[in-house]
Design an enzyme around this catalytic site. Sequence first.
Site, mmCIF file in Angstrom:
data_model
loop_
_atom_site.group_PDB
_atom_site.id
_atom_site.type_symbol
_atom_site.label_atom_id
_atom_site.label_comp_id
_atom_site.label_asym_id
_atom_site.label_seq_id
_atom_site.Cartn_x
_atom_site.Cartn_y
_atom_site.Cartn_z
ATOM 1 N N CYS A 1 2.033 -5.637 8.238
ATOM 2 C CA CYS A 1 1.668 -6.908 7.464
ATOM 3 C C CYS A 1 2.313 -8.156 7.907
ATOM 4 O O CYS A 1 3.201 -8.149 8.396
ATOM 5 C CB CYS A 1 1.586 -6.613 5.931
ATOM 6 S SG CYS A 1 0.510 -7.667 4.930
ATOM 7 N N CYS B 1 -0.546 -12.538 3.457
ATOM 8 C CA CYS B 1 -0.619 -11.382 4.088
ATOM 9 C C CYS B 1 -1.447 -11.450 5.319
ATOM 10 O O CYS B 1 -1.706 -10.573 5.991
ATOM 11 C CB CYS B 1 -1.349 -10.129 3.247
ATOM 12 S SG CYS B 1 -0.135 -9.738 1.834
ATOM 13 N N LYS C 1 -4.724 -0.042 -2.195
ATOM 14 C CA LYS C 1 -3.456 -0.812 -2.608
ATOM 15 C C LYS C 1 -3.827 -1.817 -3.894
ATOM 16 O O LYS C 1 -4.963 -2.754 -3.458
ATOM 17 C CB LYS C 1 -2.757 -1.584 -1.735
ATOM 18 C CG LYS C 1 -1.577 -2.359 -2.046
ATOM 19 C CD LYS C 1 -0.892 -2.915 -0.949
ATOM 20 C CE LYS C 1 0.388 -3.624 -1.201
ATOM 21 N NZ LYS C 1 0.964 -4.343 -0.028
ATOM 22 N N ARG D 1 -2.256 -12.001 -4.612
ATOM 23 C CA ARG D 1 -2.943 -11.328 -3.687
ATOM 24 C C ARG D 1 -4.222 -10.756 -4.147
ATOM 25 O O ARG D 1 -4.934 -9.713 -3.584
ATOM 26 C CB ARG D 1 -2.037 -10.374 -3.191
ATOM 27 C CG ARG D 1 -0.706 -10.673 -2.742
ATOM 28 C CD ARG D 1 0.079 -9.746 -1.643
ATOM 29 N NE ARG D 1 1.497 -9.958 -1.627
ATOM 30 C CZ ARG D 1 2.202 -10.940 -1.109
ATOM 31 N NH1 ARG D 1 1.456 -11.896 -0.429
ATOM 32 N NH2 ARG D 1 3.402 -10.916 -0.998
ATOM 33 N N GLU E 1 -12.976 2.371 -0.513
ATOM 34 C CA GLU E 1 -11.935 1.774 0.515
ATOM 35 C C GLU E 1 -11.241 3.132 1.371
ATOM 36 O O GLU E 1 -11.014 2.756 2.590
ATOM 37 C CB GLU E 1 -10.395 1.118 -0.384
ATOM 38 C CG GLU E 1 -11.055 -0.312 -0.836
ATOM 39 C CD GLU E 1 -10.979 -1.303 0.000
ATOM 40 O OE1 GLU E 1 -10.629 -0.832 1.475
ATOM 41 O OE2 GLU E 1 -11.036 -2.429 -0.247
ATOM 42 N N LYS F 1 -1.162 3.095 -3.735
ATOM 43 C CA LYS F 1 -0.015 2.276 -4.214
ATOM 44 C C LYS F 1 -0.374 1.382 -5.238
ATOM 45 O O LYS F 1 -1.573 0.672 -5.077
ATOM 46 C CB LYS F 1 0.435 1.473 -2.668
ATOM 47 C CG LYS F 1 1.612 0.797 -3.208
ATOM 48 C CD LYS F 1 2.238 -0.090 -2.064
ATOM 49 C CE LYS F 1 3.279 -0.880 -2.262
ATOM 50 N NZ LYS F 1 4.140 -1.732 -1.201
ATOM 51 N N SER G 1 8.373 -0.518 -6.133
ATOM 52 C CA SER G 1 9.812 -1.063 -6.629
ATOM 53 C C SER G 1 10.044 -1.088 -8.258
ATOM 54 O O SER G 1 10.998 -0.954 -8.937
ATOM 55 C CB SER G 1 9.935 -2.160 -6.078
ATOM 56 O OG SER G 1 8.965 -3.353 -6.213
ATOM 57 N N TYR H 1 12.178 4.661 -3.454
ATOM 58 C CA TYR H 1 13.610 4.411 -3.396
ATOM 59 C C TYR H 1 14.654 5.357 -3.803
ATOM 60 O O TYR H 1 15.811 5.210 -3.786
ATOM 61 C CB TYR H 1 13.624 2.993 -3.972
ATOM 62 C CG TYR H 1 12.796 2.038 -3.377
ATOM 63 C CD1 TYR H 1 12.934 1.414 -2.216
ATOM 64 C CD2 TYR H 1 11.586 1.725 -4.164
ATOM 65 C CE1 TYR H 1 11.989 0.385 -1.648
ATOM 66 C CE2 TYR H 1 10.504 1.031 -3.524
ATOM 67 C CZ TYR H 1 10.733 0.372 -2.320
ATOM 68 O OH TYR H 1 9.935 -0.672 -1.914
HETATM 69 ZN ZN ZN Z 1 1.401 -8.112 2.812
#
Ligand code: ZN
Length: 341
Positions: free
Chosen positions: A133, A143, A209, A231, A247, A262, A289, A328
């Site tokens: 990205c 992006c 996403k 975004r 998608e 995501k 995150s 993570y």
């Molecule tokens: Zn991006």
Amino acid sequence: MTGLHVDPLDALRLSAGSQRPRRLRRTAALRDLVRETTLAPDDLVSPFFVVPGHGMRNQVSSMPGVSQLSVDLLSDEVRELESLGIKAVLLFGIPSAKDPLGVESYAEDGVVQQAIRVLKDATPELVVMTDVCMCEYTDHGHCGLLDADGYVLNDETLEVLGRIAVSHGEAGADVVSPSGMIDGMVGAIRAALDAEGLERVAVLSYAVKYASAFYGPFRDAAEGAPAFGDRRSHQMDPANAREALREASLDVDQGADALMVKPALGYLDIVRAVRERFPELPLAAYNVSGEYAMVKAAAANGWLDERAVVLEVLTGIRRAGADLIVTYHAKDAAAWLQEHS
Ligand SMILES: [Zn+2]
């Protein structure tokens, strides 16, 4: 217990009593034997934020336990992961300089490209995945390329994504992961890779996403927060589920080798739906995150048992239908799973 006189309701309860699911929960061995969902270190993908320089280990304050690392520190870290049974990493790069066109994203000596080479040298068996990205590389933090109104241009951006993917493939990446939700990104990347003889490089698409508030801490880690706006003109509306299948279907048609949903936790219904619609493709889910930060914050306060909660969360994502989990928690979880077995 029943007395001499059994009323009809008690009789019903007694016959229902022949069905006792608790029998198979009585001992740990019985529970192990009938467990439906497994969780293993090789289901986990560990993300890394790679920064330029030497000896750099910058703690990300909103993600305790996560650091940005310079390339020279990366291989030791990754060897440790390998010793815990983790087979894959996902690389994000923080460039030395940002500009409107994000040119460092496809530079041969860019930070991710260097990291791929180092890892392929140090740990050749490791599966190296890369994020594809522009948002970490552009000074505006978006992006893709922008028009005069700040709108992310679609088709112009595709060409750049192709270049990024090729530069990662040439450096030795096994899997490239376009994450920008730009229409046509999978097809453009596949075509660009194949045109350069990189047929071996697989595409794991962030097919579904969402425009999620759970990415907050990531933006500290990747230093990719948009300088203005958001975004929502390309990432999906969190309220939509049917659109997720559209998608995913478009990415399958364009040649995606694997799909990703995501974030994970607020979207387990979507993980399940994509799993069922595309049973033949591997499915990943990104335990993002913000999901990580919530668990870490609660655990730090003594409000949750971190180990138990992490393993429960990851098992839940697997149960929903994910084959792979980008998380993570990967290193901690792998260590806990090893102690288990
Ligand atoms: Zn991006």
